[in-house]
Each structure stands twice: as structure tokens, then as C-alpha cells.
Design a protein around this motif. Sequence first.
Motif, PDB file in Angstrom:
ATOM      1  N   PRO A  48     -35.018 -10.614  16.671  1.00 35.73           N
ATOM      2  CA  PRO A  48     -35.880  -9.948  17.651  1.00 35.73           C
ATOM      3  C   PRO A  48     -35.347 -10.146  19.078  1.00 35.73           C
ATOM      4  CG  PRO A  48     -37.038 -11.701  16.482  1.00 35.73           C
ATOM      5  CD  PRO A  48     -35.606 -11.837  16.158  1.00 35.73           C
ATOM      6  N   GLN A  49     -35.764  -9.270  19.964  1.00 37.79           N
ATOM      7  CA  GLN A  49     -35.302  -9.340  21.350  1.00 37.79           C
ATOM      8  C   GLN A  49     -36.002 -10.477  22.106  1.00 37.79           C
ATOM      9  OE1 GLN A  49     -32.855  -7.120  22.774  1.00 37.79           O
ATOM     10  NE2 GLN A  49     -32.596  -6.864  20.575  1.00 37.79           N
ATOM     11  N   GLY A  50     -35.346 -10.941  23.139  1.00 38.14           N
ATOM     12  CA  GLY A  50     -36.011 -11.862  24.066  1.00 38.14           C
ATOM     13  C   GLY A  50     -35.906 -13.342  23.736  1.00 38.14           C
ATOM     14  N   PHE A  51     -35.009 -13.732  22.861  1.00 39.83           N
ATOM     15  CA  PHE A  51     -34.822 -15.160  22.582  1.00 39.83           C
ATOM     16  C   PHE A  51     -33.407 -15.579  22.973  1.00 39.83           C
ATOM     17  CE2 PHE A  51     -38.231 -13.943  19.669  1.00 39.83           C
ATOM     18  CZ  PHE A  51     -39.164 -14.936  19.938  1.00 39.83           C
ATOM     19  N   SER A  52     -33.262 -16.822  23.412  1.00 43.30           N
ATOM     20  CA  SER A  52     -31.950 -17.247  23.879  1.00 43.30           C
ATOM     21  C   SER A  52     -31.364 -18.387  23.043  1.00 43.30           C
ATOM     22  CB  SER A  52     -32.041 -17.683  25.343  1.00 43.30           C
ATOM     23  OG  SER A  52     -32.952 -18.743  25.442  1.00 43.30           O
ATOM     24  N   GLU A  53     -32.183 -19.035  22.219  1.00 44.06           N
ATOM     25  CA  GLU A  53     -31.687 -20.195  21.484  1.00 44.06           C
ATOM     26  C   GLU A  53     -32.200 -20.169  20.051  1.00 44.06           C
ATOM     27  OE1 GLU A  53     -31.762 -24.730  22.431  1.00 44.06           O
ATOM     28  OE2 GLU A  53     -32.069 -23.640  24.312  1.00 44.06           O
ATOM     29  N   SER A  54     -31.371 -20.628  19.114  1.00 41.78           N
ATOM     30  CA  SER A  54     -31.828 -20.657  17.723  1.00 41.78           C
ATOM     31  C   SER A  54     -31.467 -21.979  17.076  1.00 41.78           C
ATOM     32  CB  SER A  54     -31.208 -19.497  16.940  1.00 41.78           C
ATOM     33  OG  SER A  54     -29.832 -19.713  16.778  1.00 41.78           O
ATOM     34  N   VAL A  55     -32.298 -22.425  16.156  1.00 42.08           N
ATOM     35  CA  VAL A  55     -32.024 -23.673  15.449  1.00 42.08           C
ATOM     36  C   VAL A  55     -32.569 -23.565  14.018  1.00 42.08           C
ATOM     37  CG1 VAL A  55     -34.117 -24.804  16.328  1.00 42.08           C
ATOM     38  CG2 VAL A  55     -32.215 -26.202  15.583  1.00 42.08           C
ATOM     39  N   LEU A  56     -31.812 -24.129  13.072  1.00 46.54           N
ATOM     40  CA  LEU A  56     -32.228 -24.089  11.669  1.00 46.54           C
ATOM     41  C   LEU A  56     -33.334 -25.119  11.437  1.00 46.54           C
ATOM     42  CD1 LEU A  56     -31.215 -22.692   8.932  1.00 46.54           C
ATOM     43  CD2 LEU A  56     -30.184 -24.890   8.462  1.00 46.54           C
ATOM     44  N   MET A 101     -41.982 -27.001   7.846  1.00 46.32           N
ATOM     45  CA  MET A 101     -40.958 -26.259   8.582  1.00 46.32           C
ATOM     46  C   MET A 101     -41.507 -25.847   9.948  1.00 46.32           C
ATOM     47  SD  MET A 101     -39.230 -22.724   7.364  1.00 46.32           S
ATOM     48  CE  MET A 101     -40.775 -21.852   7.553  1.00 46.32           C
ATOM     49  N   LYS A 102     -42.764 -25.374   9.955  1.00 49.80           N
ATOM     50  CA  LYS A 102     -43.393 -24.957  11.215  1.00 49.80           C
ATOM     51  C   LYS A 102     -43.573 -26.139  12.162  1.00 49.80           C
ATOM     52  CE  LYS A 102     -46.399 -21.141  11.012  1.00 49.80           C
ATOM     53  NZ  LYS A 102     -47.742 -20.616  10.684  1.00 49.80           N
ATOM     54  N   GLU A 103     -43.911 -27.305  11.599  1.00 53.79           N
ATOM     55  CA  GLU A 103     -44.081 -28.502  12.429  1.00 53.79           C
ATOM     56  C   GLU A 103     -42.767 -28.871  13.106  1.00 53.79           C
ATOM     57  OE1 GLU A 103     -45.781 -31.238   9.645  1.00 53.79           O
ATOM     58  OE2 GLU A 103     -47.818 -30.476   9.987  1.00 53.79           O
ATOM     59  N   GLU A 104     -41.670 -28.752  12.355  1.00 53.15           N
ATOM     60  CA  GLU A 104     -40.355 -29.049  12.921  1.00 53.15           C
ATOM     61  C   GLU A 104     -40.028 -28.062  14.043  1.00 53.15           C
ATOM     62  OE1 GLU A 104     -37.237 -29.728   9.920  1.00 53.15           O
ATOM     63  OE2 GLU A 104     -35.789 -29.229  11.492  1.00 53.15           O
ATOM     64  N   ALA A 105     -40.370 -26.781  13.818  1.00 59.34           N
ATOM     65  CA  ALA A 105     -40.121 -25.750  14.819  1.00 59.34           C
ATOM     66  C   ALA A 105     -40.957 -26.015  16.072  1.00 59.34           C
ATOM     67  CB  ALA A 105     -40.428 -24.377  14.247  1.00 59.34           C
ATOM     68  N   ALA A 106     -42.221 -26.416  15.864  1.00 58.31           N
ATOM     69  CA  ALA A 106     -43.125 -26.676  16.987  1.00 58.31           C
ATOM     70  C   ALA A 106     -42.596 -27.826  17.840  1.00 58.31           C
ATOM     71  CB  ALA A 106     -44.525 -26.989  16.478  1.00 58.31           C
ATOM     72  N   LYS A 107     -41.987 -28.831  17.187  1.00 56.73           N
ATOM     73  CA  LYS A 107     -41.434 -29.984  17.896  1.00 56.73           C
ATOM     74  C   LYS A 107     -40.303 -29.577  18.830  1.00 56.73           C
ATOM     75  CE  LYS A 107     -42.077 -33.548  14.754  1.00 56.73           C
ATOM     76  NZ  LYS A 107     -41.377 -34.219  13.645  1.00 56.73           N
ATOM     77  N   SER A 108     -39.507 -28.583  18.398  1.00 62.74           N
ATOM     78  CA  SER A 108     -38.386 -28.152  19.244  1.00 62.74           C
ATOM     79  C   SER A 108     -38.830 -27.083  20.236  1.00 62.74           C
ATOM     80  CB  SER A 108     -37.231 -27.659  18.384  1.00 62.74           C
ATOM     81  OG  SER A 108     -37.615 -26.471  17.721  1.00 62.74           O
ATOM     82  N   GLY A 109     -40.110 -26.764  20.267  1.00 63.12           N
ATOM     83  CA  GLY A 109     -40.640 -25.825  21.251  1.00 63.12           C
ATOM     84  C   GLY A 109     -40.443 -24.360  20.907  1.00 63.12           C
ATOM     85  N   ALA A 110     -40.181 -24.064  19.640  1.00 69.09           N
ATOM     86  CA  ALA A 110     -39.960 -22.671  19.235  1.00 69.09           C
ATOM     87  C   ALA A 110     -41.289 -21.943  19.092  1.00 69.09           C
ATOM     88  CB  ALA A 110     -39.204 -22.643  17.923  1.00 69.09           C
ATOM     89  N   THR A 111     -41.239 -20.609  19.203  1.00 71.20           N
ATOM     90  CA  THR A 111     -42.463 -19.823  19.071  1.00 71.20           C
ATOM     91  C   THR A 111     -42.393 -18.854  17.889  1.00 71.20           C
ATOM     92  OG1 THR A 111     -41.548 -18.300  20.681  1.00 71.20           O
ATOM     93  CG2 THR A 111     -43.134 -19.921  21.493  1.00 71.20           C
ATOM     94  N   MET A 112     -41.218 -18.808  17.254  1.00 71.66           N
ATOM     95  CA  MET A 112     -41.082 -17.885  16.142  1.00 71.66           C
ATOM     96  C   MET A 112     -40.077 -18.435  15.127  1.00 71.66           C
ATOM     97  SD  MET A 112     -40.117 -13.892  16.372  1.00 71.66           S
ATOM     98  CE  MET A 112     -40.500 -12.825  15.001  1.00 71.66           C
ATOM     99  N   ILE A 113     -40.345 -18.195  13.852  1.00 69.62           N
ATOM    100  CA  ILE A 113     -39.363 -18.532  12.821  1.00 69.62           C
ATOM    101  C   ILE A 113     -39.051 -17.240  12.081  1.00 69.62           C
ATOM    102  CG2 ILE A 113     -38.758 -20.027  10.883  1.00 69.62           C
ATOM    103  CD1 ILE A 113     -41.063 -21.827  11.633  1.00 69.62           C
ATOM    104  N   THR A 114     -37.775 -16.928  11.987  1.00 64.28           N
ATOM    105  CA  THR A 114     -37.387 -15.693  11.329  1.00 64.28           C
ATOM    106  C   THR A 114     -36.449 -15.968  10.160  1.00 64.28           C
ATOM    107  OG1 THR A 114     -36.520 -13.498  11.729  1.00 64.28           O
ATOM    108  CG2 THR A 114     -35.522 -15.261  12.989  1.00 64.28           C
ATOM    109  N   ASN A 115     -36.291 -14.979   9.307  1.00 65.32           N
ATOM    110  CA  ASN A 115     -35.440 -15.063   8.105  1.00 65.32           C
ATOM    111  C   ASN A 115     -35.800 -16.267   7.220  1.00 65.32           C
ATOM    112  OD1 ASN A 115     -33.486 -14.053   6.431  1.00 65.32           O
ATOM    113  ND2 ASN A 115     -31.781 -14.962   7.513  1.00 65.32           N
ATOM    114  N   ILE A 116     -37.090 -16.410   6.937  1.00 63.48           N
ATOM    115  CA  ILE A 116     -37.546 -17.535   6.108  1.00 63.48           C
ATOM    116  C   ILE A 116     -37.165 -17.304   4.645  1.00 63.48           C
ATOM    117  CG2 ILE A 116     -39.591 -18.740   5.223  1.00 63.48           C
ATOM    118  CD1 ILE A 116     -40.829 -18.242   7.985  1.00 63.48           C
ATOM    119  N   ARG A 117     -36.628 -18.335   4.040  1.00 66.81           N
ATOM    120  CA  ARG A 117     -36.306 -18.290   2.610  1.00 66.81           C
ATOM    121  C   ARG A 117     -37.023 -19.442   1.912  1.00 66.81           C
ATOM    122  NH1 ARG A 117     -35.033 -14.145   3.830  1.00 66.81           N
ATOM    123  NH2 ARG A 117     -33.052 -13.040   3.791  1.00 66.81           N
TER     124      ARG A 117
END
Lengths: 144, 107
Positions: A48-56, A101-117
Motif C-alpha cells: 500500500p502507499q504511504g509507508f516508508s519502513e517494513s519489518v517481518l 504477531m500483532k503484538e510484535e507489530a504494535a511494539k515496533s510502532g507499525a499500523t498495518m500488517i500485510t501479506n499475512i500467511r
Amino acid sequence: MYALIFPILLLIIGFVFGRMNETKHLSSLNRREAELAHITTTNLKKLPQGFSESVLVTGNVVISIDYFKRLMATVRGIFGGPIQSYTILLERARREAILRMKEEAAKSGATMITNIRLQTSSVFQSSKDSVGSIEVHAYGTALK
Amino acid sequence: MKDMIITNLETIPGKGIVTHIGLVQGNTVRAKHVGRDIMAGLKNIVGGELRGYTELLTDSRDESMQRMMEQADRLGANAILNVRFATSSISAGASELFVYGTAVVVA
């Protein structure tokens, strides 16, 4: 007579504690899901548009069924039809893995998780026909 | 290796792929542990999460990831894209945790 006492005791313990565990877990899932509702989750591949950083990010859980429900499932295995106890067990495991997984994402300050498997596997099985423990592993890319 | 970017997407936000290096992978096979097995035996009666096993699998997966990252690092990559995990039961009491992805250079 004495040989019967032990299995019956296990059934009672399994029924009581298994039900307690399940109720506790389901209410904890509902509460934590509401807390983390601000994180959008998708299984789309497109970035998606508008994001600058990604983390697994990953989350996993190994869960087991209680003695009483295992017996009920075995009985079901004779007559066929839906096995409600395993349906609920897998649902609990999947929701828990996604939440971790969401808790880990929340810790790193993310607002969206994409391509979930999601992958489910039967781990550390003791024999071929036993179900053993179930592992659910969820992973995706957290974006911020 | 600290700044290796790992994602299961095919692109990285704000960066472009300079070179494709190729497939990199890492795996570990772990067997369960007697002490943990006793606890798991009890949990099989009352049901619920087997915390020892959850941790065991998390650690093993981290090790697989580490091996994949080392391989990518040796090849000169700075990112791994489209990462996928796989789990398989090898024998009674042992599981393989496998992870693979495409090593690339991004800028």
C-alpha cells in the motif's frame, strides 16, 4: 474396579480444567483483539502507499486438547461428522498466533500488517494416528 | 548484517532492487526434550498452551532465519524478499523448521 478409577478421574479433571482454560483463553482473546483493533491486517501482496519502513513479524503457539475432548473426538471418529472440539481448538490457536504477531507489530510502532500467511502443523506427534499438539505460525510484513 | 531487511513482500517501501542474487535458505531440525515432555504430558490432560514447545519452535525458527541471513550476507545481499516458512514433521518427536527467500541488493 480400581483400574477404572484412574481414567475416570482423568476424564473429570480434563473436563473441568479444559473448560476453565477454554473460557479463560476465549475471553483473553476477545479483550486483546479489541485492544489491537487499530492495526489493519491483510493478506494482500501489493504494497500500500504511504509507508516508508517494513519489518517481518511472526507469532506462534503450540496448543493441546484436554483428555475429555480427545475422547469425544475419538468417539466422533467412529460415527463421522464435525468434531466441534478440534474446530474450537484450531480457532483458538489461529487467533492467538495472529494476536502475538500483532503484538510484535504494535511494539515496533507499525499500523498495518500485510501479506499475512498462516501455517498449521501437527508437532511432536508420538504416533501416526494420534493428533498430538497443534502449532499455528503466523507471519507477515509490518509497515510503518 | 545488522541492517539486513527481511520481508515477505516482493518489494521494499521506498527502495528499489539493484541486483537479484538468488534463493537463500536456512533450516534446523529440533527434537523435543524430556523435561518439557513431562509438562506437555500434563497439559495433554487439562488442555491449553504448551509454552515449552512454543518457545522451542520460536528459538528454532530464529536459528533458521539466522542461517538464512548468514548465507545472504556471504553472497553480499542487504535484503531478503518474499520470505516463506515451512514446518514438517520428520519423525516422531522431531520437527524441521525451514525458511527461504530471495536475496537481493536494494538501494
